[in-house]
Design a protein around this motif. Structure first.
Motif: not given
Length: 539
Positions: A473-480, A482-486, A492-494, A498-504
């Protein structure tokens, strides 16, 4: 001079002999003679041996057994067969003659009245006299090289002596580049079209190759060379070339060449030992400077004088770390020295004044320059990229830490900066990174702590708790962040949906109560996430 089958045919004891077969083998070397009593030639045969026989021992061999016998004789290197016909064997079988021709082993018929003793005596007497001559010459050559060694000769002195002893010109190569060229002939580049390893003889100790080459400085005609590698320490490869332009290398010549190779080897070992001693002393001096191991201004002045540095010099300290895990084998010191030598060539193109040392699996450069930190970082990156573009080093894994510009009295701080960068890169498992101290930005403040693990107190508690239980979850937050909450670019980077990213992210908001509208809170989280990359979160 080598004794051959052709030579023994001129002996008085073989005056009435007749060459029946094997004419193409008359140049075979003769090293001994004996009476053959049995066909088990592999048990008693030796290279260069002449066999006296009545062929009675071979009379009952089948055609297949006869063929195998002569094949074995050829493999062993039997020089010739001398046969005497008597009342037991009246005629040499035709298939014997055929096999001698096929295997190019001279077959000599002698008269019934010719005594074996006379032939054996004449051959052995010649060999004994020949060995005495060889021994005398070896003693003379050995004395010359021993006397020269006492005068501490240069490499070219040793090679000049060799040229006085043999009729052919010589060259010495270091890493495929010529460092000594014979004064007797201008030998330029040559192309090797064929190379054959020579079998070792009783008077050779080194590995020789005979090469067929064409010299671009001469004509299109092909020439023969004798090539021998000089055993030495270090990464440099030395090779002695005998250009057989006048005649093939003789047994006498090999005596001189063997002594030359031994003398060259000794001088190269002495040279290497001296280089290592000087290098060790140089490394100690550089270590004294970068760890501030001097007590007075006078000691510092002596160090700077030895290194050809000045108090006015501005220096960037660069550490090339070869200890990254992706290098399959542990980097040896000689590998590091080879890398240092190659790297130095690229450094010297851009900066004329620098010193360097090898320290285990690290290479350290102190580079004097007038560039600002950013300009220097850009230039050193270009130099490193040029180095790694070489195919030999393209698979090498490394990390590089670059200090801020420093004066000579603050190099201990610059050394700490570069090492701290490498520590961060190692803790985060990164490789092939070139990082300057300025690149660390705000993290320079955290690096000033004496214990990097104390940085954990700067990580928000809620982020630390998530790291212990749900690090993805922290890794996803860091990338999120870094990409201006997109969500799309984060996914794409992880490599997730996208639904998984939003869920996390939604889970994070619920677990950590994160307010993405509060910039101050996001700044603290951002710093905490970056600190987590280079501290031990298992504490």
């Amino acid at each position: 001079m080598t004794l051959t089958v052709r030579d023994i045919l001129d002996f008085e004891s073989l005056y009435e002999s007749e060459l029946i077969a094997g004419m193409k083998g008359l140049q075979k070397e003769v090293t001994g003679i004996m009476v053959m009593e049995a066909p088990d030639i592999e048990a008693w045969g030796n290279f260069g041996q002449v066999c006296l026989t009545s062929f009675f021992a071979l009379e009952n061999l089948s055609l297949t057994e006869t063929k195998k016998f002569f094949i074995k004789a050829n493999t062993i290197g039997i020089a010739a067969f001398i046969v005497k016909l008597d009342r037991l064997v009246k005629k040499i079988p035709a298939h014997f003659i055929e096999e001698c021709n096929v295997n190019q082993i001279p077959l000599i018929k002698i008269q019934k009245e010719t005594r074996y003793e006379a032939i054996i005596l004449s051959v052995m007497e010649t060999l004994i006299n020949k060995n005495k001559v060889l021994l005398d010459r070896y003693y003379m050559i050995s004395n010359q090289f021993t006397n020269m060694a006492l005068r501490e000769p240069r490499l070219k002195d040793i090679l000049a002596l060799l040229e006085d002893l043999i009729p052919n010109p010589v060259s010495l190569f270091k890493n495929n580049s010529i460092i000594y060229r014979s004064i007797n002939l201008e030998l330029g580049d040559f192309h090797v079209s064929k190379s054959t390893k020579l079998a070792k003889k009783r008077y050779t100790n080194f590995e020789y190759q005979r090469q067929v080459v064409s010299h671009t400085d001469l004509t299109a005609q092909h020439y023969s060379q004798l090539s021998v590698e000089i055993p030495s320490l270090g990464t440099d490869v030395y090779r002695l070339i005998i250009h057989e332009l006048n005649q093939k290398t003789t047994e006498d010549d090999f005596m001189a060449i063997e002594n030359t190779v031994s003398s060259l080897q000794m001088e190269l070992l002495k040279k290497y030992a001296l280089q290592q001693q000087n290098l060790s002393h140089l490394n100690e001096i550089i270590n004294d400077l970068i760890y501030a191991r001097y007590q007075t201004e006078e000691e510092l002045a002596e160090i700077l004088h030895f290194l050809n540095l000045s108090k006015k010099d501005n220096i960037h300290l660069v550490i090339f770390d070869l200890s990254v895990e992706s290098n399959r084998k542990k980097v040896k010191r000689e590998d590091s020295e080879s890398i240092l030598n190659t790297l130095s060539n690229y450094i010297s193109i851009r900066w004329s004044k620098f010193v360097s040392l090898v320290k285990k699996d690290k290479i350290i450069f102190l580079i004097c320059n007038s560039d600002n930190d950013q300009g220097f970082s850009e230039k050193i990156t270009v130099a490193i990229n040029s180095f790694t573009s070489l195919s030999y080093y393209s698979q090498l894994s490394f990390n590089i830490g670059i200090s801020n510009k420093s004066n000579v009295t603050d190099l201990h701080l610059a050394n700490k900066q570069a090492n701290n960068i490498l520590k961060i890169l190692k803790l985060t498992g990164q490789k092939n990174k070139i990082v300057s101290y300025k690149d660390l930005g705000i993290f320079q403040l955290f690096l000033e702590t004496n214990n990097i693990d104390e940085l954990i107190k700067f990580v928000p508690e809620k982020i630390l708790e998530i790291q212990k239980t749900k690090p993805e979850l922290n890794k996803t937050l860091r990338v999120f962040l870094d990409h201006n909450q997109n969500f799309k670019t984060t996914a794409e980077e992880l490599f997730i949906h996208p639904k998984t990213a939003k869920y996390r992210i939604e889970r994070l908001i619920k677990l950590a109560n994160i307010n993405f509208e509060n910039p101050e809170e996001l700044l603290q989280i951002n710093i905490g996430l970056r600190l987590l990359e280079f501290i031990d979160t298992t504490l």
